[in-house]
Each structure stands twice: as C-alpha cells, then as structure tokens.
Scaffold this active site. Structure first.
Site, mmCIF file in Angstrom:
data_model
loop_
_atom_site.group_PDB
_atom_site.id
_atom_site.type_symbol
_atom_site.label_atom_id
_atom_site.label_comp_id
_atom_site.label_asym_id
_atom_site.label_seq_id
_atom_site.Cartn_x
_atom_site.Cartn_y
_atom_site.Cartn_z
ATOM 1 C CG LEU A 96 -1.884 -1.193 1.314
ATOM 2 C CD1 LEU A 96 -2.759 -1.071 2.560
ATOM 3 C CD2 LEU A 96 -2.742 -1.318 0.063
ATOM 4 C CG HIS A 149 -3.128 1.246 -2.403
ATOM 5 N ND1 HIS A 149 -1.780 1.011 -2.498
ATOM 6 C CD2 HIS A 149 -3.698 0.566 -3.433
ATOM 7 C CE1 HIS A 149 -1.535 0.225 -3.525
ATOM 8 N NE2 HIS A 149 -2.676 -0.055 -4.125
ATOM 9 C CD GLN A 190 -8.688 -2.590 -11.790
ATOM 10 O OE1 GLN A 190 -7.985 -3.545 -12.052
ATOM 11 N NE2 GLN A 190 -8.456 -1.815 -10.758
ATOM 12 N NE ARG A 206 2.979 -5.100 -11.712
ATOM 13 C CZ ARG A 206 1.681 -5.388 -11.836
ATOM 14 N NH1 ARG A 206 0.803 -4.420 -11.983
ATOM 15 N NH2 ARG A 206 1.257 -6.640 -11.803
HETATM 16 P P1 AMP Z 1 -3.720 -2.349 -6.833
HETATM 17 O O1 AMP Z 1 -3.355 -2.710 -5.438
HETATM 18 O O2 AMP Z 1 -2.606 -1.819 -7.641
HETATM 19 O O3 AMP Z 1 -4.549 -3.401 -7.510
HETATM 20 O O4 AMP Z 1 -4.703 -1.100 -6.679
HETATM 21 C C1 AMP Z 1 -5.797 -1.109 -5.817
HETATM 22 C C2 AMP Z 1 -6.641 0.115 -6.072
HETATM 23 O O5 AMP Z 1 -5.856 1.278 -5.834
HETATM 24 C C3 AMP Z 1 -7.155 0.214 -7.511
HETATM 25 O O6 AMP Z 1 -8.493 0.688 -7.476
HETATM 26 C C4 AMP Z 1 -6.209 1.207 -8.128
HETATM 27 O O7 AMP Z 1 -6.770 1.902 -9.209
HETATM 28 C C5 AMP Z 1 -5.968 2.132 -6.955
HETATM 29 N N1 AMP Z 1 -4.725 2.904 -7.127
HETATM 30 C C6 AMP Z 1 -3.510 2.427 -7.497
HETATM 31 N N2 AMP Z 1 -2.626 3.443 -7.613
HETATM 32 C C7 AMP Z 1 -3.292 4.573 -7.300
HETATM 33 C C8 AMP Z 1 -2.942 5.968 -7.258
HETATM 34 N N3 AMP Z 1 -1.711 6.372 -7.549
HETATM 35 N N4 AMP Z 1 -3.892 6.867 -6.891
HETATM 36 C C9 AMP Z 1 -5.155 6.451 -6.596
HETATM 37 N N5 AMP Z 1 -5.560 5.162 -6.628
HETATM 38 C C10 AMP Z 1 -4.646 4.240 -6.982
#
Ligand code: AMP
Length: 280
Positions: A37, A41, A157, A191
């Site tokens: 996180l 997040h 997504q 990432r």
């Molecule tokens: P992930 O853990 O990468 O699958 O992301 C979980 C959630 O966090 C998804 O809804 C992503 O779109 C969101 N998310 C990832 N990076 C960001 C960011 N930089 N700003 C806002 N939300 C994000």
C-alpha cells in the site's frame, strides 16, 4: 496509538463482522487492493469514509489476473507495513484471505465483461480483465459491501467494474478515486518499487507528455503521434498505447463524444507504467 486494525482471513468471519455492522445501522465500504500500500491506496480509504460508515480494505494478490510470464511471484507482499498504514488512516478491517478462500479446490468458473474491456490493456494482457472481474465479483459477494472504490489510475478497470455492476445488477455503488502522484507527476504504483534510480527519472517524464497530449489543440491522431515521439525521446523503450478515447466507453471519439480521456501505457524494459487524465 490507535488500536491495531483487525485482520480477517475467512469469508465466514468477514460475513459475521459485516452482518454485525449492518445490524448496528452502519453502511459498509470496500477498497479492493493487492497490498504494497502507498498513499494512492490510502487516499481511496479516506475518500470512501465520506460514503460509508465502516471501511474494509481487502489485500489479495490475485493469481488469475497475472499471465504465466508476469510478476505474480515477485509482486511485493508487505502485510505488516500495510496493516500499520491502515491503522493510521482509520480503516476498520483488513480482509486478507488465503487463495483457497477465493479459489476453493476445484474452482472452475470464469467471468467475462464486454464493452470497455475491449482493446488497450486487453491487447497486452488478454487474461487481465477476466481475472479482475472474477475476483472483484467474489469480493463483492463475500463482503456484501454497499459501496466500493476504484482508482482512476486504472481507468479502464474502473469502467469494466462499473459495466459489471450494471450488466449483472450487483447492488453496490462504485465510487472513483482521484490519482495520487509523486512530486514530479508520476502516478503512485506498487510497481514503481521496481524502478532503478535512472529509470525512475525516465518514469517521471510520463505525466508531462500525457498532459501535453491531453491538452493539445492538434487533431487527436497528431497529438498521439507527437506523444509517441516524445516518449521515445524521453527514454521509454516501448509504447503500448498513447490514445484519446471516449471517457465513458473507451471507443474512438466521434462527433457524439461528450467527454474524452487521454491514456498512455509506456514501458521501461519490462516495467509497464500507466497514466491517464481528462482530455480536451
Ligand atoms: P492495486 O493494489 O494496484 O490493484 O490497486 C488497488 C486500487 O488502488 C485500484 O483501485 C487502483 O486503481 C488504486 N490505485 C492504485 N494506484 C493509485 C494511485 N496512484 N492513486 C489512486 N488510486 C490508486
């Protein structure tokens, strides 16, 4: 010190806690994540507190959305740090299921959502949205949440999830979360931890090039071609797409298009960087 966030690992315990909250009159919000996180997040948690009384953050690195050659085994797993962050922002539960809670022995179902899942990410990762759809559908069913939030960072997504909810009549409200960025504009991502210092500098150039494409007065095809040239000059080694689309459907824009979205995915070696924003 706030009390450490409760960690729930089974569907039975999840449902018992949610039933309890609902019996007390609370609405329940879900933030699906794969962990590692960052502030992006955490901003989703904060935004969702405006929409729900109790907030569940799920952490599950979903194998069905990774292809065999992708980074499932090396994807960062940082449960202790994640839970400390969630405690700090005041989330009410971390749901961290074992793979067998999501995909029990003999699991044999698939879920394909059409419409906005076509093209873009699907061209590079054809398995991806089916994997996302099945896991998110299961998390919705398991949690019985009233509202869930998805980041605009993964714009396609977000549209696929909204389409799934509409097409399958799932009784849940979907909220969009704004993209959180580093000081140079790079969208936060779990990432990004893979980037070397040199590659991190290249990555920081993506957002400026996206902004130029999104605000360009040139016809879309020309603005896109300019973005590709700029990305190559900036040090990106491959460009999966740099495109302006209908913001609702991701179809190519035409005279009827109400709102547009500029989206870029560019690679540095085998690291894919995604970014998008509203376009003129
Ligand atoms: P992930 O853990 O990468 O699958 O992301 C979980 C959630 O966090 C998804 O809804 C992503 O779109 C969101 N998310 C990832 N990076 C960001 C960011 N930089 N700003 C806002 N939300 C994000």
């Amino acid at each position: 010190m706030p009390q450490a966030i409760p960690i729930i690992r089974t569907v039975n315990d999840l449902r018992a806690q949610v039933a309890n909250w609902k019996a007390q009159g609370h609405s329940v919000g879900l933030v699906p994540t794969m962990g590692a996180l960052h502030d992006g997040h955490l901003s989703l948690v904060e935004t969702l507190t405006k929409h729900a009384g109790k907030i569940i953050v799920s952490i599950f690195v979903n194998p069905t959305q990774f292809a065999a050659h992708e980074d499932l085994d090396t994807y960062p797993r940082t449960e202790i740090e994640d839970c400390a962050k969630l405690t700090r922002v005041g989330a009410d539960m971390a749901y961290i299921p074992a793979a067998s809670e999501i995909y029990p022995e003999g699991f044999a179902s698939t879920l394909h959502i059409g419409g906005p899942s076509q093209g873009l990410e699907s061209d590079s990762r054809p398995h991806f949205f089916d994997g996302v759809a099945i896991v998110v559908h299961k998390l919705f069913q398991q949690s019985q949440a009233d509202v869930a939030i998805f980041g605009e960072k993964d714009y396609q997504q977000l549209l696929v999830i909204k389409k799934m909810v509409r097409d399958l009549d799932i009784p849940i409200t979907i909220v969009a979360g704004a993209i959180m960025r580093e000081a140079d504009g790079l969208a936060m991502s779990s990432r990004n931890a893979y980037l070397t210092p040199e590659n991190r500098i290249i990555a920081g150039r993506l957002n400026g090039i996206l902004k130029q494409m999104a605000t360009s007065d040139l016809p879309p095809l020309q603005a896109e071609a300019e973005a590709v040239v700029a990305l190559e000059a900036a040090g990106f080694t491959a460009i999966d797409y740099a495109t302006i689309r209908d913001a609702e459907t991701l179809a190519l824009p035409d005279a009827t298009t109400q709102a547009r979205r500029a989206l870029i995915v560019a690679r540095i070696g085998d690291i894919r960087l995604l970014d998008n924003m509203a376009a003129k």
